[in-house]
Design a protein around this motif. Sequence first.
Motif, short mmCIF file in Angstrom:
data_model
loop_
_atom_site.label_atom_id
_atom_site.label_comp_id
_atom_site.label_asym_id
_atom_site.label_seq_id
_atom_site.Cartn_x
_atom_site.Cartn_y
_atom_site.Cartn_z
N ILE A 325 0.86 -1.26 0.01
CA ILE A 325 0.06 0.07 -0.13
C ILE A 325 0.98 1.14 -0.03
N ILE A 326 0.47 2.19 -0.86
CA ILE A 326 1.38 3.39 -1.11
C ILE A 326 0.78 4.77 -0.58
N PHE A 327 1.46 5.61 0.30
CA PHE A 327 0.82 6.59 0.76
C PHE A 327 1.66 7.80 0.01
N THR A 328 0.79 8.81 -0.45
CA THR A 328 1.83 10.06 -1.11
C THR A 328 0.48 11.27 -1.07
N GLY A 329 1.13 12.34 -1.62
CA GLY A 329 0.59 13.39 -1.57
C GLY A 329 0.79 14.34 -0.25
N GLY A 330 0.69 15.52 -0.12
CA GLY A 330 1.07 16.24 1.18
C GLY A 330 0.59 15.55 2.49
N ILE A 331 -0.36 14.90 2.66
CA ILE A 331 -1.15 14.23 3.80
C ILE A 331 -0.38 12.90 3.93
N GLY A 332 -0.29 12.32 2.67
CA GLY A 332 0.18 10.76 2.69
C GLY A 332 1.68 11.03 2.99
N GLU A 333 2.50 11.89 2.58
CA GLU A 333 4.05 11.83 2.71
C GLU A 333 4.26 12.33 4.12
N ASN A 334 3.26 13.08 4.82
CA ASN A 334 3.76 13.88 6.15
C ASN A 334 2.99 13.36 7.26
N SER A 335 1.79 12.87 7.16
CA SER A 335 0.94 12.70 8.38
C SER A 335 0.93 11.44 9.11
N VAL A 336 1.85 11.23 10.00
CA VAL A 336 2.06 10.01 10.75
C VAL A 336 0.62 9.48 11.51
N LEU A 337 -0.06 10.74 11.85
CA LEU A 337 -1.45 10.35 12.48
C LEU A 337 -2.36 9.59 11.56
N ILE A 338 -2.38 10.20 10.29
CA ILE A 338 -3.52 9.46 9.22
C ILE A 338 -2.92 8.35 8.90
N ARG A 339 -1.77 8.05 8.68
CA ARG A 339 -1.38 6.73 8.23
C ARG A 339 -1.65 5.80 9.20
N GLU A 340 -1.49 6.10 10.58
CA GLU A 340 -1.63 5.02 11.56
C GLU A 340 -3.27 4.83 11.77
N LYS A 341 -3.87 5.85 11.76
CA LYS A 341 -5.38 5.60 11.74
C LYS A 341 -5.95 4.64 10.63
N VAL A 342 -5.54 5.02 9.49
CA VAL A 342 -6.10 4.15 8.23
C VAL A 342 -5.62 2.64 8.55
N ALA A 343 -4.47 2.40 8.93
CA ALA A 343 -3.90 1.29 9.28
C ALA A 343 -4.87 0.38 10.31
N GLU A 344 -5.22 1.20 11.27
CA GLU A 344 -6.01 0.64 12.22
C GLU A 344 -7.15 0.08 11.78
N HIS A 345 -7.87 0.62 10.74
CA HIS A 345 -9.25 0.22 10.12
C HIS A 345 -8.85 -1.07 9.22
N LEU A 346 -7.73 -1.31 8.87
CA LEU A 346 -7.20 -2.29 7.82
C LEU A 346 -6.69 -3.66 8.72
N VAL A 347 -7.20 -3.85 9.95
CA VAL A 347 -6.20 -4.86 10.94
C VAL A 347 -6.89 -6.17 10.10
N LEU A 348 -8.00 -6.35 9.45
CA LEU A 348 -8.31 -7.58 8.94
C LEU A 348 -7.30 -7.99 7.92
N PHE A 349 -6.83 -7.09 7.17
CA PHE A 349 -5.99 -7.12 6.07
C PHE A 349 -4.40 -7.66 6.89
N GLY A 350 -4.48 -7.66 7.99
CA GLY A 350 -3.00 -7.86 8.71
C GLY A 350 -2.28 -6.75 8.59
N VAL A 351 -2.68 -5.39 8.30
CA VAL A 351 -2.03 -4.25 8.30
C VAL A 351 -1.54 -3.76 9.70
#
Length: 400
Positions: A325-351
């Motif tokens: 999974i690739i994060f990019t753009g101003g938010i994707g490249e910089n926001s530690v919080l957003i990446r962490e919270k998105v991953a929490e919702h993808l726990v079923l995928f083992g992320v």
Amino acid sequence: MAALVLVVNCGSSSIKFALVNPEESEFVMEGLAERLGETEANLKWQINGTKESITLPPKADHKAALSHILPKVEKVAVAEGKLKAIGHRVVHGGESFTQACILEEDAIAAIRNTAALAPLHNPANLLGIEAAMKLFPSLPHVAVFDTAFHQTLPDYAFRYALPENLYTELGVRRYGFHGTSHRYVVEEAARLAGKSLENSGWLTAHLGNGCSTAAILNGESVDTSMGFTPLEGLVMGTRSGDVDPNLHSYLHRELGWDLEKIDHVLNKESGLLGLSGGLSNDMRSLVKAREEGHEGARLAIDVFCYRLAKSLAAMACALPRLDGIIFTGGIGENSVLIREKVAEHLVLFGVSIDEKHNQECVGGKAGTIHRLGSPEVWVVPTNEERQIALETLACAQKNK
Ligand code: ADP
């Protein structure tokens, strides 16, 4: 001598430009002309970190701005290498363009014919193309489309469940946007991971002011979250993303809003700005306000992350394998919080995200941020200008 490409991106009242050496990620020169058509039109640019600016004549249009920009670019280009071509970003290529193309009469006519699909963007792009072609007639001019990369979507991903003639006669289908960025980051991620792009499956999330996800199989886009227009899909800075299509008639009946007003609200007053109660469309400000206990900022971030994770999970249906999974753009490249919270919702995928690596990949640093055993999660800074330059050079060389 370095081969240079001038990349031009014309908006309705602005021109962004960059002089790019495709061998390098830093630009030789970059700049922005703003408020074109207004009394206070201006032009700013920088060369090797040195900033300069001038006021343009009142009501300067695209042609006037380009006539100031191009000689400056030419001077720098002569000193730094050789200007080989000009690459123009064009927002909508409809179904006519599956890749970058040399701007000749037929291509310009096709872009003009697509204007109904992108009434704000394509006419502005054409103004820049025509002015630059007049000022630099001997160089190849190439159009690079936001939509072209997504022309590989299968019909079951791009068709809406609407009467057939709306597609065949009016072109109502999903097109997808941000193609240049999705393509650039997937190629970079495959390169950095040492994987063969031709034999891989990726999910990408481009998160800037506009946001979209894509599923990319063997280097080709097979699904994406934006649709007929860039309004579909994710929550964005000021765009709502998906809403119930019946909302239009409800708002009209209840509030007497006309289509223009509804368009404006969904495109300019919604998304993070709307959810945060009008606080901000800017993720950085929202992250800060959330830390200070602002309830609207908390909600905007929660909805943004949940909807983004849901979109990535849905995109997974398009892939038989997942390389990352690739994060990019101003938010994707910089926001530690957003990446962490998105991953929490993808726990079923083992992320699962590694806190330290997540914190390290900010401010333009690429890398992986997942824990051992999790599907790979990458942060890859996008560089749309460089991708446009690469495609422009390749196209110009092929057509020599
Ligand atoms: P554009 O789509 O206009 O190119 P960008 O890709 O520059 O936009 O992304 C802009 C978004 O990135 C804004 O919402 C901005 O707040 C956000 N952003 C930039 N840095 C950070 C950060 N450190 N933390 C959170 N969001 C950030």
